[in-house]
Design an enzyme around this catalytic site. Sequence first.
Site, PDB file in Angstrom:
ATOM      1  N   CYS A 123       0.904  -1.362  -0.024  1.00 46.39           N
ATOM      2  CA  CYS A 123       0.020   0.056   0.015  1.00 46.39           C
ATOM      3  C   CYS A 123       0.852   1.246  -0.004  1.00 46.39           C
ATOM      4  CB  CYS A 123      -1.204  -0.023   0.954  1.00 46.39           C
ATOM      5  SG  CYS A 123      -1.841  -1.646   1.238  1.00 46.39           S
ATOM      6  N   HIS A 264      -4.237   6.341   2.241  1.00 52.85           N
ATOM      7  CA  HIS A 264      -4.464   4.880   1.529  1.00 52.85           C
ATOM      8  C   HIS A 264      -5.892   4.557   1.904  1.00 52.85           C
ATOM      9  CE1 HIS A 264      -4.579   0.756   0.387  1.00 52.85           C
ATOM     10  NE2 HIS A 264      -4.238   0.399   1.921  1.00 52.85           N
ATOM     11  N   ASN A 294     -10.388  -1.535  -1.037  1.00 56.43           N
ATOM     12  CA  ASN A 294      -8.901  -1.397  -0.890  1.00 56.43           C
ATOM     13  C   ASN A 294      -8.193  -1.500  -2.118  1.00 56.43           C
ATOM     14  OD1 ASN A 294      -6.038  -1.461  -0.259  1.00 56.43           O
ATOM     15  ND2 ASN A 294      -6.444  -2.562   1.681  1.00 56.43           N
TER      16      ASN A 294
HETATM   17  N1  ACO Z   1     -19.230 -10.053   7.478  1.00 60.74           N
HETATM   18  C1  ACO Z   1     -19.939 -10.231   8.564  1.00 60.74           C
HETATM   19  N2  ACO Z   1     -18.957 -10.773   9.895  1.00 60.74           N
HETATM   20  C2  ACO Z   1     -17.749 -10.886   9.556  1.00 60.74           C
HETATM   21  C3  ACO Z   1     -17.139 -10.488   8.338  1.00 60.74           C
HETATM   22  C4  ACO Z   1     -17.987 -10.213   7.524  1.00 60.74           C
HETATM   23  N3  ACO Z   1     -17.432 -10.005   5.967  1.00 60.74           N
HETATM   24  N4  ACO Z   1     -15.651 -10.431   8.586  1.00 60.74           N
HETATM   25  C5  ACO Z   1     -15.650 -10.946   9.731  1.00 60.74           C
HETATM   26  N5  ACO Z   1     -17.146 -10.848  10.484  1.00 60.74           N
HETATM   27  C6  ACO Z   1     -16.983 -11.192  11.952  1.00 60.74           C
HETATM   28  C7  ACO Z   1     -15.926 -11.951  12.390  1.00 60.74           C
HETATM   29  O1  ACO Z   1     -16.331 -13.447  12.364  1.00 60.74           O
HETATM   30  C8  ACO Z   1     -16.151 -11.584  14.058  1.00 60.74           C
HETATM   31  O2  ACO Z   1     -16.943 -12.399  14.399  1.00 60.74           O
HETATM   32  P1  ACO Z   1     -16.854 -13.111  15.865  1.00 60.74           P
HETATM   33  O3  ACO Z   1     -16.516 -11.982  16.888  1.00 60.74           O
HETATM   34  O4  ACO Z   1     -18.027 -13.854  16.295  1.00 60.74           O
HETATM   35  O5  ACO Z   1     -15.664 -14.049  15.727  1.00 60.74           O
HETATM   36  C9  ACO Z   1     -16.635 -10.291  13.867  1.00 60.74           C
HETATM   37  O6  ACO Z   1     -16.968  -9.953  12.622  1.00 60.74           O
HETATM   38  C10 ACO Z   1     -15.614  -9.120  14.125  1.00 60.74           C
HETATM   39  O7  ACO Z   1     -14.280  -9.396  13.576  1.00 60.74           O
HETATM   40  P2  ACO Z   1     -13.135  -8.552  13.448  1.00 60.74           P
HETATM   41  O8  ACO Z   1     -11.991  -9.163  12.294  1.00 60.74           O
HETATM   42  O9  ACO Z   1     -12.808  -8.228  14.717  1.00 60.74           O
HETATM   43  O10 ACO Z   1     -13.575  -7.117  12.805  1.00 60.74           O
HETATM   44  P3  ACO Z   1     -13.117  -6.021  12.742  1.00 60.74           P
HETATM   45  O11 ACO Z   1     -14.049  -4.767  13.232  1.00 60.74           O
HETATM   46  O12 ACO Z   1     -11.625  -5.734  13.285  1.00 60.74           O
HETATM   47  O13 ACO Z   1     -13.080  -5.488  11.093  1.00 60.74           O
HETATM   48  C11 ACO Z   1     -11.511  -5.492   9.457  1.00 60.74           C
HETATM   49  C12 ACO Z   1     -12.155  -6.452  10.380  1.00 60.74           C
HETATM   50  C13 ACO Z   1     -12.258  -4.734   8.531  1.00 60.74           C
HETATM   51  C14 ACO Z   1     -10.463  -6.367   8.304  1.00 60.74           C
HETATM   52  C15 ACO Z   1     -10.362  -4.588  10.167  1.00 60.74           C
HETATM   53  O14 ACO Z   1      -9.762  -5.144  11.145  1.00 60.74           O
HETATM   54  C16 ACO Z   1      -9.765  -3.863   9.018  1.00 60.74           C
HETATM   55  O15 ACO Z   1      -9.884  -3.178   8.297  1.00 60.74           O
HETATM   56  N6  ACO Z   1      -8.211  -4.194   9.482  1.00 60.74           N
HETATM   57  C17 ACO Z   1      -7.255  -3.340   8.782  1.00 60.74           C
HETATM   58  C18 ACO Z   1      -7.279  -3.354   7.291  1.00 60.74           C
HETATM   59  C19 ACO Z   1      -6.370  -4.428   6.621  1.00 60.74           C
HETATM   60  O16 ACO Z   1      -5.985  -5.195   7.257  1.00 60.74           O
HETATM   61  N7  ACO Z   1      -6.303  -4.251   5.485  1.00 60.74           N
HETATM   62  C20 ACO Z   1      -5.688  -5.040   4.681  1.00 60.74           C
HETATM   63  C21 ACO Z   1      -4.375  -4.494   4.266  1.00 60.74           C
HETATM   64  S1  ACO Z   1      -3.366  -5.558   3.051  1.00 60.74           S
HETATM   65  C22 ACO Z   1      -3.433  -4.555   1.575  1.00 60.74           C
HETATM   66  O17 ACO Z   1      -3.700  -3.379   1.754  1.00 60.74           O
HETATM   67  C23 ACO Z   1      -2.971  -5.386   0.343  1.00 60.74           C
END
Ligand code: ACO
Length: 337
Positions: A123, A264, A294
């Site tokens: 990124c 980003h 993204n």
């Molecule tokens: N739909 C419904 N529920 C979902 C989904 C979905 N698509 N995805 C995950 N969940 C559930 C999980 O299973 C979890 O359930 P549980 O509590 O029963 O286990 C719950 O939602 C919460 O999951 P988290 O992973 O804690 O959700 P969070 O609020 O952290 O959001 C996300 C996840 C969007 C990925 C966030 O952490 C984020 O944006 N992180 C940084 C972004 C990132 O890493 N991007 C990739 C960069 S790499 C690149 O750019 C090449």
Amino acid sequence: MHKSIDGRTPPYRAVIKGTGSFAPAKILTNEDLLRMVDTSDEWITTRTGIKRRHVTTDDETTAFLAAEAAKSALSDANLDAGELDLIIVATITPEMVFPSTASFVQRSIKAKNAWVFDLAAACSGFIYGLAIVQQFLQSARYKNALVIGAETLTKITDWSDRKSCVLFGDGAGAVVIERSDEGRSGILYSTMYSDGDRWDALNCQAYGSRHPAHKQLDDPKKIYMQIKGREVYQLAVRRIVEAVTQCMNHSELGVDDIRMVISHQMNARIIESAAKRLKLPDEKVYVNIDEYGNTSAASIPIAFDECVKKGKIIRGDIVIFVAFGAGLTWAANVIEY
Ligand code: ACO
């Protein structure tokens, strides 16, 4: 390791002359995803800010997207491709293992006099690319450069994993940068960081030398992107705030001096949280993740091109680019457009 580059004093400046972007026509909405994984529009929207993403067909490759964005930027800059000295394509989804995606772009746009290479900093790739070009142009070694961020992340997405498949999209953005000895505009400052100890937070492991194609994978999912989203979330906010603060301090900028911060686009909540800590009002923070998801290295040049075309950024404006992503890498540039 940390490197800062001060561009305020040199006689030559690296000035952005033209911008362009390209997104594939095919759209995948949150509603479409409901038919693929157990998710909801409400979850995706509230957790990420994403509503739609542009996705490539089988025929649309990274070099194709990159070349389209490049042609648009060259036309905007009114520059013939034959005058380019250097082309950098920032990507983690290259055309093939080798040659570089940039080689295909060179061929496609007929940039016969350029030397070209790919830059893999995820990124942060576009920002790293601008910093490299800044050095070559300020030192007067070259005159014209093209920096492209281009990705086809949906081709390495695991469409059965709801935690990651809702996040990504495809696209490309480009800028033409020209050496100038007039005025004040140009890339003013760049700051870049890496932390290889955290490589495992975001990766796609097959098929490199660690997992060559002739050996069976211990986990077949290694052909796809793996992300530890929750682990990097807080770190992303912190690093973005630090990098923007460093830019502001070094360049002696207050919030009022900045026209726009273009982050980003990894998650609207990350951007909002960082903006709040930086005390940036909404109108100084551009968010278009709702439309693209993204797109890694492509997200900043796509957003920048949109801002310019919409008149949200005009000549003379101060703009900060900032990114955080796989590597881990994080980086920022200060631009006077
Ligand atoms: N739909 C419904 N529920 C979902 C989904 C979905 N698509 N995805 C995950 N969940 C559930 C999980 O299973 C979890 O359930 P549980 O509590 O029963 O286990 C719950 O939602 C919460 O999951 P988290 O992973 O804690 O959700 P969070 O609020 O952290 O959001 C996300 C996840 C969007 C990925 C966030 O952490 C984020 O944006 N992180 C940084 C972004 C990132 O890493 N991007 C990739 C960069 S790499 C690149 O750019 C090449």
